[in-house]
Design an enzyme around this catalytic site. Structure first.
Site, PDB file in Angstrom:
ATOM      1  CG  HIS A 287      -0.573  -5.016  -2.216  1.00 26.93           C
ATOM      2  ND1 HIS A 287      -0.628  -5.609  -3.451  1.00 26.93           N
ATOM      3  CD2 HIS A 287      -0.514  -6.018  -1.325  1.00 26.93           C
ATOM      4  CE1 HIS A 287      -0.613  -6.925  -3.297  1.00 26.93           C
ATOM      5  NE2 HIS A 287      -0.542  -7.207  -2.017  1.00 26.93           N
TER       6      HIS A 287
ATOM      7  CG  ASP B  57      -5.820  -1.458  -1.918  1.00 27.29           C
ATOM      8  OD1 ASP B  57      -6.645  -2.194  -1.337  1.00 27.29           O
ATOM      9  OD2 ASP B  57      -4.647  -1.810  -2.150  1.00 27.29           O
TER      10      ASP B  57
ATOM     11  CD  GLN C 191      -4.644  -5.892   4.671  1.00 33.28           C
ATOM     12  OE1 GLN C 191      -5.088  -6.252   5.763  1.00 33.28           O
ATOM     13  NE2 GLN C 191      -4.148  -6.749   3.801  1.00 33.28           N
TER      14      GLN C 191
ATOM     15  CE  LYS D  83      -5.829  -8.936   0.919  1.00 34.72           C
ATOM     16  NZ  LYS D  83      -4.701  -9.771   1.305  1.00 34.72           N
TER      17      LYS D  83
ATOM     18  CB  CYS E 189       2.718  -7.516  -2.295  1.00 38.87           C
ATOM     19  SG  CYS E 189       2.594  -9.251  -2.681  1.00 38.87           S
TER      20      CYS E 189
HETATM   21  C1  PLP Z   1      -3.458  -3.343   0.666  1.00 42.54           C
HETATM   22  C2  PLP Z   1      -3.669  -4.446  -0.328  1.00 42.54           C
HETATM   23  N1  PLP Z   1      -3.995  -4.161  -1.582  1.00 42.54           N
HETATM   24  C3  PLP Z   1      -4.213  -5.093  -2.504  1.00 42.54           C
HETATM   25  C4  PLP Z   1      -4.098  -6.427  -2.193  1.00 42.54           C
HETATM   26  C5  PLP Z   1      -4.386  -7.444  -3.257  1.00 42.54           C
HETATM   27  O1  PLP Z   1      -5.531  -8.137  -2.916  1.00 42.54           O
HETATM   28  P1  PLP Z   1      -5.982  -9.442  -3.719  1.00 42.54           P
HETATM   29  O2  PLP Z   1      -4.766 -10.294  -3.823  1.00 42.54           O
HETATM   30  O3  PLP Z   1      -7.053 -10.008  -2.886  1.00 42.54           O
HETATM   31  O4  PLP Z   1      -6.462  -9.003  -5.035  1.00 42.54           O
HETATM   32  C6  PLP Z   1      -3.735  -6.800  -0.909  1.00 42.54           C
HETATM   33  C7  PLP Z   1      -3.524  -8.209  -0.550  1.00 42.54           C
HETATM   34  O5  PLP Z   1      -2.703  -8.530   0.281  1.00 42.54           O
HETATM   35  C8  PLP Z   1      -3.539  -5.786   0.060  1.00 42.54           C
HETATM   36  O6  PLP Z   1      -3.229  -6.087   1.315  1.00 42.54           O
END
Ligand code: PLP
Length: 411
Positions: free
Chosen positions: A127, A204, A207, A230, A368
């Site tokens: 992401h 990270d 998900q 999430k 993203c």
């Molecule tokens: C794999 C992954 N990393 C990072 C993020 C960023 O998360 P947040 O916007 O909650 O900080 C997301 C959000 O869609 C994500 O799916």
């Protein structure tokens, strides 16, 4: 609506008020769970109860409301510690979510320990939140960003990863599961290999938190990032887990109230963990309500949730793939319940809009993950992502919707 696994989906659905509405005259079918999933009543009640009953700033007050709010806030820290099996309570830092957690590590750890010529490795599945903070710090420190390639079915290619690793590698940052393709990455192996060359590893977990068991001690990761929204919790909060010995040697990320021990104009000394990284008034209500999201998941059991979602994923993948013109993007062997697809000759955005007219919420675009879309030579996908409250009947509606769009748009 039919139930698929041993859990009672009908009963679960009654706990999600947002699901019981019509959108564009049709019952809402919510398949945008990878962006944010819906909140059970107990999470909403926790927010209301804080604001109605004991709204107060935490840690600094000695009055009853402040003490009650502080206790509730700190209880969530304990729940999150248990949720990911962290060894020490000080290893749980509240942040705004995964984005802030990664930025914190990239800024603080990166600024203190990266130097010219060092290397940071990420994967092609990341992401933007796990790309851009590393680009920023690599640029600043003249370090190099290296990328693990992705296979045709959307898996991290371990062979090239092994070759990328060297004594120059200082940080490896990958996701536990991909938001665009659903791929579950072999993070235990990735972590072990990184440690062999002395690199620290950030995972990270955006998900993964609602779907996969997380045991940071067993994984032996150095940092693990989670977003509350999430995992059935409120937006605007989440955690950074970090190994205590690393967090202790990292400089503060933000300065302000709460993160200090003593301030004079000549010098400031910093607070102990975890408060060193929690400057200012935090997102108190949302942290408190996150505890209820943990309770919701724990009551159902992650294994049960995963079993149901995986049944939905297999069902959706099979039905969607059978539609002429549809191509699935991301068919890794191990996946969370995310299915991306494209339809020949029809822009994902148009599909999203036409599905919305049928009350079906999907996400369209690059999610993203623009470099990942480039890898597959596409602009974006339609992404259906499933949660514990979704059903096969809803998937039938999605499939019917896509079939109609395909027929309608036929040249
Ligand atoms: C794999 C992954 N990393 C990072 C993020 C960023 O998360 P947040 O916007 O909650 O900080 C997301 C959000 O869609 C994500 O799916």
């Amino acid at each position: 609506m039919n139930a698929t696994a041993v859990i009672d989906i009908e009963k679960i659905r009654t706990q999600f008020p947002v699901l019981h509405q019509k959108v564009n005259g049709k019952p809402l079918i919510y398949f945008d769970n990878a962006a944010t999933n819906q909140k059970p009543q107990q999470v909403i009640d926790a927010l209301v109860s804080y604001y109605q009953g004991y709204n107060a700033n935490i840690h600094r007050g000695i009055h009853t409301l402040a003490e009650k709010a502080t206790k509730a806030y700190e209880e969530t820290r304990h729940s999150m510690q248990k949720f990911i099996n962290a060894k020490h309570i000080e290893e749980i830092i509240f942040t705004r979510g995964v984005t802030e957690s990664i930025n914190l590590v990239a800024s603080s750890y990166g600024r203190a320990f990266l130097k010219e010529g060092d290397e940071v490795i990420i994967s092609g599945l990341e992401h933007h939140s796990n790309i851009v903070p590393w680009q920023i710090i690599c640029e600043e420190k003249k370090a190099k960003l290296k990328v693990i390639p992705i296979t045709e079915i959307g898996e991290i290619d371990l062979e090239p990863y092994r070759k990328l690793l060297s004594s120059k590698t200082k940080v490896v940052a990958v996701n536990h599961a991909s938001n665009s393709l659903g791929t579950i990455n072999p993070i235990k192996e990735i972590i072990k290999l990184a440690h062999e060359v002395g690199a620290v590893v950030l995972i990270d977990g955006a998900q993964a938190a609602a779907h996969l068991e997380i045991d940071v001690q067993d994984l032996d990761c150095d940092f693990y990032c989670i977003s509350s929204h999430k995992m059935y919790g409120p937006t605007g909060t989440g955690i950074l887990y970090g190994k205590k010995h690393l967090l202790e040697k990292m400089p503060p990320y933000m300065g302000g109230g709460e993160m200090i021990k003593e301030v004079t104009f000549a010098k400031t000394t910093y607070n102990d963990l975890p408060y060193k990284f929690e400057a200012g008034t935090p997102n108190i209500a949302d942290v408190i309500a996150l505890n209820e999201a943990v309770n919701f998941i724990s009551t159902l059991g992650k294994e049960q949730i995963a079993e149901h979602e995986s049944e939905l994923l297999d069902y959706a993948a099979e039905k969607l793939a059978a539609i002429p013109g549809v191509k699935l993007i991301g068919t890794a062997k191990e996946k969370v319940a995310v299915q991306s697809f494209i339809v020949e000759g029809i822009h994902p955005f148009d599909i999203g809009q036409m599905l919305d007219a049928r009350g079906i919420a999907v996400r369209t675009g690059h999610h993203c993950t623009q470099p990942l879309m480039d890898r597959f030579g596409i602009e974006g996908t339609v992404r259906a992502s499933f949660s514990v409250y979704n059903t096969k009947t809803e998937i039938d509606e999605l499939v019917e919707g896509v079939k109609r769009i395909v027929n309608f748009m036929k040249p």
